[in-house]
Design a protein around this motif. Sequence first.
Motif, PDB file in Angstrom:
ATOM      1  N   LYS A   1      -3.448   7.944 -12.759  1.00 31.28           N
ATOM      2  CA  LYS A   1      -3.869   9.299 -12.401  1.00 31.28           C
ATOM      3  C   LYS A   1      -2.915  10.332 -13.030  1.00 31.28           C
ATOM      4  O   LYS A   1      -3.349  11.344 -13.591  1.00 31.28           O
TER       5      LYS A   1
ATOM      6  N   SER B   1       0.620  -9.956  -3.125  1.00 25.76           N
ATOM      7  CA  SER B   1       1.088  -8.612  -3.470  1.00 25.76           C
ATOM      8  C   SER B   1       2.390  -8.235  -2.782  1.00 25.76           C
ATOM      9  O   SER B   1       2.625  -8.578  -1.615  1.00 25.76           O
ATOM     10  N   SER B   2       3.198  -7.444  -3.489  1.00 20.40           N
ATOM     11  CA  SER B   2       4.419  -6.891  -2.898  1.00 20.40           C
ATOM     12  C   SER B   2       4.104  -5.976  -1.717  1.00 20.40           C
ATOM     13  O   SER B   2       4.980  -5.730  -0.872  1.00 20.40           O
TER      14      SER B   2
ATOM     15  N   ARG C   1      -5.322   0.454 -16.198  1.00 18.32           N
ATOM     16  CA  ARG C   1      -5.206   0.619 -14.746  1.00 18.32           C
ATOM     17  C   ARG C   1      -6.348   1.496 -14.246  1.00 18.32           C
ATOM     18  O   ARG C   1      -6.759   2.457 -14.916  1.00 18.32           O
TER      19      ARG C   1
ATOM     20  N   SER D   1      -8.784  -3.662  -3.957  1.00 17.28           N
ATOM     21  CA  SER D   1      -7.348  -3.645  -4.250  1.00 17.28           C
ATOM     22  C   SER D   1      -6.672  -2.298  -3.978  1.00 17.28           C
ATOM     23  O   SER D   1      -5.494  -2.139  -4.272  1.00 17.28           O
TER      24      SER D   1
ATOM     25  N   GLU E   1       2.930   4.436   5.291  1.00 14.96           N
ATOM     26  CA  GLU E   1       3.379   4.352   3.893  1.00 14.96           C
ATOM     27  C   GLU E   1       4.332   3.175   3.725  1.00 14.96           C
ATOM     28  O   GLU E   1       5.010   2.756   4.663  1.00 14.96           O
TER      29      GLU E   1
ATOM     30  N   ARG F   1      -1.195   8.315   3.194  1.00 16.11           N
ATOM     31  CA  ARG F   1      -1.707   7.157   3.936  1.00 16.11           C
ATOM     32  C   ARG F   1      -1.258   7.241   5.390  1.00 16.11           C
ATOM     33  O   ARG F   1      -0.166   7.751   5.658  1.00 16.11           O
TER      34      ARG F   1
ATOM     35  N   TYR G   1      -5.081  -3.543   3.772  1.00 13.32           N
ATOM     36  CA  TYR G   1      -5.012  -4.310   2.522  1.00 13.32           C
ATOM     37  C   TYR G   1      -3.891  -5.344   2.592  1.00 13.32           C
ATOM     38  O   TYR G   1      -4.084  -6.527   2.280  1.00 13.32           O
TER      39      TYR G   1
ATOM     40  N   ASN H   1       4.014  -3.901  -8.331  1.00 16.30           N
ATOM     41  CA  ASN H   1       3.068  -3.036  -9.058  1.00 16.30           C
ATOM     42  C   ASN H   1       3.188  -3.240 -10.564  1.00 16.30           C
ATOM     43  O   ASN H   1       4.288  -3.226 -11.122  1.00 16.30           O
TER      44      ASN H   1
HETATM   45  N1  GDD Z   1      -3.269   6.269  -5.420  1.00 17.01           N
HETATM   46  C1  GDD Z   1      -2.511   7.350  -5.203  1.00 17.01           C
HETATM   47  N2  GDD Z   1      -3.029   8.590  -5.437  1.00 17.01           N
HETATM   48  N3  GDD Z   1      -1.240   7.169  -4.749  1.00 17.01           N
HETATM   49  C2  GDD Z   1      -0.480   8.274  -4.560  1.00 17.01           C
HETATM   50  C3  GDD Z   1      -0.961   9.561  -4.795  1.00 17.01           C
HETATM   51  C4  GDD Z   1      -2.296   9.744  -5.246  1.00 17.01           C
HETATM   52  O1  GDD Z   1      -2.792  10.846  -5.469  1.00 17.01           O
HETATM   53  N4  GDD Z   1       0.043  10.451  -4.516  1.00 17.01           N
HETATM   54  C5  GDD Z   1       1.100   9.732  -4.139  1.00 17.01           C
HETATM   55  N5  GDD Z   1       0.794   8.408  -4.149  1.00 17.01           N
HETATM   56  C6  GDD Z   1       1.694   7.301  -3.763  1.00 17.01           C
HETATM   57  C7  GDD Z   1       1.125   6.366  -2.703  1.00 17.01           C
HETATM   58  O2  GDD Z   1       1.251   6.940  -1.387  1.00 17.01           O
HETATM   59  C8  GDD Z   1       2.011   5.146  -2.914  1.00 17.01           C
HETATM   60  O3  GDD Z   1       3.222   5.285  -2.205  1.00 17.01           O
HETATM   61  C9  GDD Z   1       2.330   5.175  -4.416  1.00 17.01           C
HETATM   62  O4  GDD Z   1       1.922   6.486  -4.886  1.00 17.01           O
HETATM   63  C10 GDD Z   1       1.604   4.114  -5.242  1.00 17.01           C
HETATM   64  O5  GDD Z   1       0.222   4.180  -4.920  1.00 17.01           O
HETATM   65  P1  GDD Z   1      -0.865   3.332  -5.756  1.00 17.01           P
HETATM   66  O6  GDD Z   1      -0.724   3.614  -7.198  1.00 17.01           O
HETATM   67  O7  GDD Z   1      -2.191   3.567  -5.122  1.00 17.01           O
HETATM   68  O8  GDD Z   1      -0.393   1.810  -5.572  1.00 17.01           O
HETATM   69  P2  GDD Z   1       0.062   0.985  -4.282  1.00 17.01           P
HETATM   70  O9  GDD Z   1       1.524   0.702  -4.430  1.00 17.01           O
HETATM   71  O10 GDD Z   1      -0.398   1.601  -3.029  1.00 17.01           O
HETATM   72  O11 GDD Z   1      -0.774  -0.371  -4.470  1.00 17.01           O
HETATM   73  C11 GDD Z   1      -0.815  -1.029  -5.742  1.00 17.01           C
HETATM   74  O12 GDD Z   1       0.257  -1.941  -5.835  1.00 17.01           O
HETATM   75  C12 GDD Z   1       0.194  -3.039  -4.918  1.00 17.01           C
HETATM   76  C13 GDD Z   1       1.431  -3.893  -5.166  1.00 17.01           C
HETATM   77  O13 GDD Z   1       2.514  -3.382  -4.461  1.00 17.01           O
HETATM   78  C14 GDD Z   1      -2.187  -1.711  -5.860  1.00 17.01           C
HETATM   79  O14 GDD Z   1      -2.345  -2.175  -7.177  1.00 17.01           O
HETATM   80  C15 GDD Z   1      -2.308  -2.898  -4.924  1.00 17.01           C
HETATM   81  O15 GDD Z   1      -3.517  -3.615  -5.204  1.00 17.01           O
HETATM   82  C16 GDD Z   1      -1.088  -3.801  -5.163  1.00 17.01           C
HETATM   83  O16 GDD Z   1      -1.144  -4.926  -4.331  1.00 17.01           O
END
Ligand code: GDD
Length: 339
Positions: free
Chosen positions: A197, A131-132, A189, A90, A286, A283, A154, A183
């Motif tokens: 984090k 997922s969104s 989490r 995920s 993004e 990433r 993903y 999200n």
């Molecule tokens: N993980 C992470 N770690 N993300 C970071 C960081 C870091 O140190 N710094 C900035 N970010 C930014 C990422 O680039 C992203 O834009 C945002 O924080 C959220 O990252 P995540 O918390 O890893 O979640 P996600 O949005 O990529 O994915 C989650 O949500 C999706 C639904 O939209 C996950 O739960 C997926 O499984 C889910 O489908």
Amino acid sequence: MPKTALITGITGQDGSYLAELLLAKGYTVHGLIRRASAFNTQRIDHLYQDPHEAGTRLFLHYGDLADGSRISTLLKRIQPAEVYHLAAQSHVRVSFDEPEFTGSTTGLGTTRLLEAIRSLGLPCRFYQASSSEMFGTAPPPQSESTAFQPRSPYAAAKLYAYWMTRNYREAYGIFAVNGILFNHESPRRGETFVTRKIARAAARIARGEQQLLHLGNLEARRDWGYAPEYVEAMWLMLQQDAPDDYVVATGTSYSVHDFLVLCFEHAGLDWQDHVRFDERYLRPCEVPDLVGDAAKAERRLGWRPQVLTPQLARIMVDAELAAAAPERPGSDAVVGVAP
Ligand code: GDD
Ligand code: NAP
């Protein structure tokens, strides 16, 4: 008549809240868990029921999304009325490092489940954790009718699973639904997702256990809701007269920077003293701006979010501060596994 449900991903954030919800509703709950060299059941240890005692309603089974025959065997044996398919690789950033594995588990894992249900002729209802992230660069607000523009391995894998779910609904009449969830976060989490984090670091810095927090892109915007409320929406989708797809979201938008400020201020800290940029958390592509339009879920399911992002940040930081106690309750409980 009490129902039987199978949850894949029961050891994850959502799986643990959903198991709580279904047990409270009187369900018998079966969970698929991966065999690991150490216990990976921390999030459900508090739900432990001794399988040797009468009245047990929680059963765990080893299995992996890569193993289609095992999935079929379990479905045949359990005969669930409802299947909640939550298991997946995920993490979006990790999917760029492991695109093939992500495709095999997050994408093909759904096909393995659907094909087992079809070939067994199982009269069950099926929930797919869409997922969104599938919306990618589509401008907000995103709804069920927004065109998908996936931006990660993903998201591409989830989109494949989304269409397979629709295909099995249309081709074979299976009651299969997609919950397109934005999200959602909680104290449970995973530690490598940005909200946890940040909340964890804020508490650790406040206690003097850590000085710095390294993050990537602070500009991305997300629609962050509260996970226990989102699993209620999953359940509601499977209680409807007909299968359909639903967006679940708060409809509000905050940047990673906003979340940082909310958490650090709540912990009595100035984030600028502690946060450093690290390009390793960027990433290759993004997703800039996710904001969901959950009007259909409100209209049809009667679902509406209660906890919005500022309160969510406080809940998460408070949980991290409380976790400073030397021993977490239930940490020594061991969950029994059905072979
Ligand atoms: N993980 C992470 N770690 N993300 C970071 C960081 C870091 O140190 N710094 C900035 N970010 C930014 C990422 O680039 C992203 O834009 C945002 O924080 C959220 O990252 P995540 O918390 O890893 O979640 P996600 O949005 O990529 O994915 C989650 O949500 C999706 C639904 O939209 C996950 O739960 C997926 O499984 C889910 O489908
Ligand atoms: P999570 O905490 O990462 O949990 C994922 C679960 O999948 C864990 O139980 C994990 O087992 C299991 N799993 C992973 N690979 C597996 C495999 N090969 N075989 C069997 N099980 C495997 O995820 P979550 O936040 O609860 O999310 C639940 C689902 O919703 C996921 O499909 C996710 O992609 C999707 N989703 C999440 C969000 C969100 O914001 N949380 C939003 C939209 C969609 P281990 O415990 O052994 O690792």
